[in-house]
Design an enzyme around this catalytic site. Structure first.
Site, short mmCIF file in Angstrom:
data_model
loop_
_atom_site.label_atom_id
_atom_site.label_comp_id
_atom_site.label_asym_id
_atom_site.label_seq_id
_atom_site.Cartn_x
_atom_site.Cartn_y
_atom_site.Cartn_z
N ASN A 11 -93.93 99.50 -32.61
CA ASN A 11 -92.81 98.91 -33.33
C ASN A 11 -93.17 97.46 -33.64
O ASN A 11 -93.24 96.64 -32.73
CB ASN A 11 -91.55 99.00 -32.44
CG ASN A 11 -90.35 98.31 -33.06
OD1 ASN A 11 -90.37 97.91 -34.22
ND2 ASN A 11 -89.29 98.19 -32.28
N LYS A 13 -91.49 95.36 -35.32
CA LYS A 13 -90.29 94.50 -35.39
C LYS A 13 -90.35 93.56 -36.61
O LYS A 13 -90.88 93.93 -37.65
CB LYS A 13 -90.11 93.73 -34.08
CG LYS A 13 -90.13 94.65 -32.87
CD LYS A 13 -89.65 93.98 -31.61
CE LYS A 13 -89.81 94.93 -30.45
NZ LYS A 13 -89.19 94.44 -29.22
N HIS A 96 -82.65 101.46 -31.39
CA HIS A 96 -83.43 100.49 -30.60
C HIS A 96 -82.46 99.50 -29.95
O HIS A 96 -81.45 99.13 -30.56
CB HIS A 96 -84.44 99.76 -31.49
CG HIS A 96 -85.39 98.93 -30.70
ND1 HIS A 96 -85.05 97.69 -30.21
CD2 HIS A 96 -86.64 99.18 -30.26
CE1 HIS A 96 -86.08 97.21 -29.51
NE2 HIS A 96 -87.05 98.10 -29.52
N GLU A 98 -82.47 96.43 -29.61
CA GLU A 98 -82.16 95.22 -30.40
C GLU A 98 -81.15 95.54 -31.50
O GLU A 98 -80.32 94.72 -31.86
CB GLU A 98 -83.46 94.63 -30.97
CG GLU A 98 -84.26 93.95 -29.86
CD GLU A 98 -85.76 94.04 -30.01
OE1 GLU A 98 -86.26 94.24 -31.13
OE2 GLU A 98 -86.46 93.93 -28.98
N GLU A 168 -86.11 103.40 -23.19
CA GLU A 168 -86.51 101.99 -23.15
C GLU A 168 -85.50 101.20 -22.33
O GLU A 168 -84.46 100.79 -22.86
CB GLU A 168 -86.58 101.43 -24.57
CG GLU A 168 -87.59 102.12 -25.45
CD GLU A 168 -88.09 101.20 -26.54
OE1 GLU A 168 -89.29 100.99 -26.63
OE2 GLU A 168 -87.25 100.67 -27.29
N GLY A 174 -89.86 93.52 -23.95
CA GLY A 174 -90.28 92.17 -24.30
C GLY A 174 -90.22 91.19 -23.14
O GLY A 174 -90.34 89.98 -23.34
N SER A 214 -92.54 96.92 -22.31
CA SER A 214 -93.71 96.20 -21.82
C SER A 214 -94.88 97.12 -21.47
O SER A 214 -95.58 96.91 -20.47
CB SER A 214 -93.34 95.31 -20.63
OG SER A 214 -92.38 94.34 -21.03
#
Ligand code: PEP
Length: 251
Positions: A11, A13, A96, A98, A168, A174, A214
């Site tokens: 991804n 992003k 996702h 985010e 996730e 991250g 990660s």
């Protein structure tokens, strides 16, 4: 037991100019794929068509990072599934963390996006995951089951054939903190159980469940060794050709 082809997805992003995206896909095309994994990259929308064009004829497939739930209309800045498909996406990442936490994608909105992706034959990579607070309150499985139940509401095993789930944990995205292989396995097994209860054992056995959070060249091997981990969804290290190449070629 069904043999599941691994998936390694990156991804990108909101990173990479057109030139950077082109350089990255060109590097990945020659990076090998010793596990015959399905390799997928998800560039930002500005690079999608270019990356899809450059990936044509290679083993790499292209995903979009989101879609709007409508096919067209007055939705300034949004991208429809029709446009994503037209630009060359075969897969759509939905839900996702985010998107959920920064842009307010609720389970109800995601359910409409699932409909949109299915309407246009985009293979869904459906992301679920708990926050640290939810994990500490022992709510991990309940939260994930709720995300699956509500996000996928109204669709049958036949409708969702080929869908990919990405687990996730929000606290691992991250942050440099990775779930231990045992933590990942525990949740993946619970997701597979949810799928078996809801759509049948055959569906559950065939569905790829990716771990994301990660994932690095240094920890991918132990994560991929877990029986219910069928691949990885990678953020940071997906931007680095040599690191992502090592992840694709996990041992
Ligand atoms: C992600 O954004 O899906 C992700 C897993 O990011 P990172 O690998 O950087 O944690």
């Amino acid at each position: 037991m069904t043999k599941r082809t691994p998936i390694i997805a990156g991804n990108w992003k909101m990173h990479n100019t057109l030139a950077e995206s082109a350089a990255l896909i060109e590097a990945l095309k020659t990076a090998g794929n010793k596990n015959n994994a399905e390799v997928i990259v998800a560039p930002s929308f500005t690079s999608l068509a270019k990356v899809a064009e450059l990936a044509k004829g290679s083993h790499i497939q292209v995903a979009c990072q989101d879609v709007h739930w409508e096919d067209k209309g007055a939705f300034t800045s949004a991208v429809s599934p029709v446009q994503a498909k037209d630009a060359g996406a075969t897969h759509a990442i939905l839900g996702h963390s985010e998107r959920r936490s920064v842009f307010g994608d609720t389970d109800e909105i995601l359910n409409k996006k699932v409909a949109a992706a299915l309407r246009h034959g985009l293979t869904i990579i459906f992301c679920v995951g708990e926050t640290l607070q939810e994990r500490e309150a022992n709510e991990t499985i309940a939260v994930i089951n709720g995300q699956l139940e509500n996000g996928l509401k109204g669709y049958s095993a036949e409708d969702l054939k080929g869908m990919v789930i990405a687990y996730e944990p929000v606290w691992a995205i991250g942050t440099g903190k990775t779930a231990t292989p045992e933590q990942a396995q525990e949740v993946h097994a619970a997701i597979r159980q949810f799928l078996a209860d809801k759509y049948g054992k055959e569906y559950a056995d065939a569905t790829r469940i990716l771990y994301g959070g990660s994932v690095k060249d240094s920890n991918v091997d132990e994560i991929m060794a877990q029986p219910d981990v069928d691949g990885a969804l990678v953020g940071g290290q997906a931007l680095l050709a040599d690191k992502f190449a090592r992840i694709i070629n996990f041992n």
